[in-house]
Design a protein around this motif. Structure first.
Motif, PDB file in Angstrom:
ATOM      1  N   LYS A  62       2.949   5.182   3.043  1.00 60.58           N
ATOM      2  CA  LYS A  62       1.898   4.204   2.798  1.00 60.58           C
ATOM      3  C   LYS A  62       2.231   2.861   3.445  1.00 60.58           C
ATOM      4  N   PRO A 127      -3.654   3.229  -5.261  1.00 54.36           N
ATOM      5  CA  PRO A 127      -5.022   3.721  -5.481  1.00 54.36           C
ATOM      6  C   PRO A 127      -5.573   3.462  -6.878  1.00 54.36           C
ATOM      7  N   GLU A 128      -4.715   3.413  -7.881  1.00 56.90           N
ATOM      8  CA  GLU A 128      -5.164   3.224  -9.260  1.00 56.90           C
ATOM      9  C   GLU A 128      -4.927   1.788  -9.717  1.00 56.90           C
TER      10      GLU A 128
END
Length: 292
Positions: A62, A127-128
């Protein structure tokens, strides 16, 4: 075994947080399962990514993606790395605090950068947004600079907590929280062992803030204040880390927190720090399991 047997505390240190990724990768490779994680500043970012994914290789991937993305190229790389000069913008700030212009600016405002770019990066990296959706418990620490208290976040909006934990005093804008101002959690708790006490039976502390003291030649006021702050931080880290069952100290000496071009080297230093004493770490964990 206790559900929260092993906790890991990830300290702050800017780009030196790349060493955390190396540490987590080698722990994963060794089959050492982390049950709970706490982090400050850079350690909060890496900690949240690990709590979400349980995959340190994914974290590295990432970061490589975000580094080549339009967000970095269009907005941040000019601040973090200047390929046509010897220093990044952050480094130039670091070496020019004796400049009257910057000193004068400091009389009228309490930050250099807003946190909007950091928010964009966190949206790409994590993402969360909710602590409750992490795969393992996560604790993010900020410092209430108004009262001197440590603030531990473990519920609600995880990205909001990380922004507070990463607000380096004098660099990023402090976060207003009612009548209080919140800044980088590393100010009061550079290695966040304390939030794991009483929760985890075995605690690993990862200290990425190793400093290489060099002789001060004709120091100015800023040089002396910076050195004094480093000495105080080092003493505090030793005290906090002493409550852990095992301490990992990647060799980050000589790396300023803003040297983003050194991330690869720092990643490797984290791996090496685990591998050097992996046998001892396994033995301590096994002995602790036996006692339970």
């Amino acid at each position: 075994m206790n559900k929260n047997f092993l906790g890991i505390a990830l300290g702050g240190g800017g780009v030196r947080g790349a060493a955390h990724v190396g540490v987590l990768q080698e722990l994963d490779r060794a089959g050492i399962k982390i049950d709970t994680i706490s982090g400050v500043s850079a350690g909060a970012v890496i900690g949240a990514m690990y709590a979400y994914s349980l995959d340190a290789k994914w974290i590295e991937k990432k970061f490589r993606q975000i580094w080549s993305s339009h967000i970095m190229k269009n907005n941040l790389q000019k601040y973090l790395i200047n390929p046509n000069a010897n220093q990044s913008f952050f480094n130039r700030i670091n070496t020019s605090f004796n400049n009257l212009t910057l000193a004068f600016m400091g009389l009228f405002r309490n930050y250099i950068f807003d946190s909007k770019y950091l928010i964009k990066i966190l949206d790409e990296l994590i993402p969360e947004s909710s602590f409750e959706k992490m795969k393992i418990p996560l604790k993010v620490i900020a410092t209430n600079i108004s009262t001197g208290e440590d603030i531990v976040y473990d519920s609600g909006d995880v990205k909001d907590a990380i922004i507070k934990s990463c607000a380096i005093p004098g660099v990023f804008k402090p976060i207003n929280n009612g009548n209080n101002l919140l800044v980088d959690g590393g100010v009061g708790m550079p290695v966040p062992v304390e939030p794991l006490l009483g929760i985890c039976q075995f605690i690993i502390a990862v200290d990425i803030g190793c400093y290489q003291f060099q002789k001060l030649k004709n120091p100015n006021i800023t040089d002396l204040k910076t050195r004094a702050s480093i000495i105080t931080s080092n003493r505090l880290k030793k005290i906090l880390s002493s409550h852990a069952d095992y301490i990992i100290r990647p060799d980050t000496r000589g790396f300023h927190w803003s040297r983003f071009e050194k991330a690869e080297t720092l990643l490797d230093s984290g791996k090496l720090a685990v591998l050097e004493d992996l046998g001892m770490l396994r033995e301590k964990i096994d002995n602790n399991i036996t006692l339970t």
